[in-house]
Design a protein around this motif. Structure first.
Motif, PDB file in Angstrom:
ATOM      1  N   ASN A  55     -12.802  16.239   7.016  1.00  0.00           N
ATOM      2  CA  ASN A  55     -13.987  16.898   7.573  1.00  0.00           C
ATOM      3  C   ASN A  55     -15.235  16.535   6.784  1.00  0.00           C
ATOM      4  O   ASN A  55     -16.289  16.243   7.363  1.00  0.00           O
ATOM      5  CB  ASN A  55     -13.802  18.418   7.578  1.00  0.00           C
ATOM      6  N   LEU A  56     -15.127  16.536   5.460  1.00  0.00           N
ATOM      7  CA  LEU A  56     -16.263  16.166   4.616  1.00  0.00           C
ATOM      8  C   LEU A  56     -16.620  14.701   4.796  1.00  0.00           C
ATOM      9  O   LEU A  56     -17.806  14.338   4.834  1.00  0.00           O
ATOM     10  CB  LEU A  56     -15.942  16.466   3.153  1.00  0.00           C
ATOM     11  N   LEU A  57     -15.611  13.858   4.932  1.00  0.00           N
ATOM     12  CA  LEU A  57     -15.850  12.430   5.181  1.00  0.00           C
ATOM     13  C   LEU A  57     -16.608  12.238   6.492  1.00  0.00           C
ATOM     14  O   LEU A  57     -17.605  11.504   6.557  1.00  0.00           O
ATOM     15  CB  LEU A  57     -14.525  11.669   5.210  1.00  0.00           C
ATOM     16  N   GLY A  58     -16.160  12.891   7.543  1.00  0.00           N
ATOM     17  CA  GLY A  58     -16.820  12.762   8.838  1.00  0.00           C
ATOM     18  C   GLY A  58     -18.224  13.333   8.819  1.00  0.00           C
ATOM     19  O   GLY A  58     -19.160  12.728   9.370  1.00  0.00           O
ATOM     20  N   LEU A  59     -18.394  14.468   8.176  1.00  0.00           N
ATOM     21  CA  LEU A  59     -19.720  15.084   8.083  1.00  0.00           C
ATOM     22  C   LEU A  59     -20.682  14.190   7.307  1.00  0.00           C
ATOM     23  O   LEU A  59     -21.827  13.987   7.729  1.00  0.00           O
ATOM     24  CB  LEU A  59     -19.608  16.453   7.413  1.00  0.00           C
ATOM     25  N   SER A  60     -20.212  13.623   6.197  1.00  0.00           N
ATOM     26  CA  SER A  60     -21.055  12.713   5.410  1.00  0.00           C
ATOM     27  C   SER A  60     -21.450  11.496   6.226  1.00  0.00           C
ATOM     28  O   SER A  60     -22.615  11.061   6.208  1.00  0.00           O
ATOM     29  CB  SER A  60     -20.319  12.256   4.153  1.00  0.00           C
ATOM     30  N   PHE A  61     -20.485  10.936   6.960  1.00  0.00           N
ATOM     31  CA  PHE A  61     -20.778   9.754   7.780  1.00  0.00           C
ATOM     32  C   PHE A  61     -21.836  10.084   8.828  1.00  0.00           C
ATOM     33  O   PHE A  61     -22.809   9.340   9.006  1.00  0.00           O
ATOM     34  CB  PHE A  61     -19.502   9.241   8.451  1.00  0.00           C
TER      35      PHE A  61
END
Length: 92
Positions: free
Chosen positions: A4-10
């Protein structure tokens, strides 16, 4: 890994970079050069390196400063930029 954090950062960085000065610079360089792959690799690696420095710097500062203070400094910085952009547009 926190997906989730990876997707949000992207998503946040992708949206922030759309129409940004770095994208306009890449468009300009691509228009002047016959090697778009080199421009893509150069601009992509520059963005990755700049993001890496931001993550390392943020991680280091977070060990010495409270997270709320870092968020407040970031908020004040963004607000200052936004206000300066509004004022500079009024002068033109």
């Amino acid at each position: 890994m926190d997906w989730n954090l990876l997707g949000l950062s992207f998503i946040i960085v992708f949206l922030a970079e759309l129409g940004d000065k770095s994208q306009l610079a890449a468009i300009t360089l691509s228009g002047q050069c016959r090697h778009p792959r080199a421009i893509f690799l150069g601009t992509a690696s520059a963005l990755v390196f700049a993001s890496f420095l931001g993550v390392v710097l943020g991680g280091s500062l977070a060990q010495f400063l409270p997270t709320q203070l870092l968020k407040a400094v970031a908020a004040v910085g963004f607000a200052t930029l936004g206000i300066s952009f509004l004022w500079s547009e009024e002068e033109e």
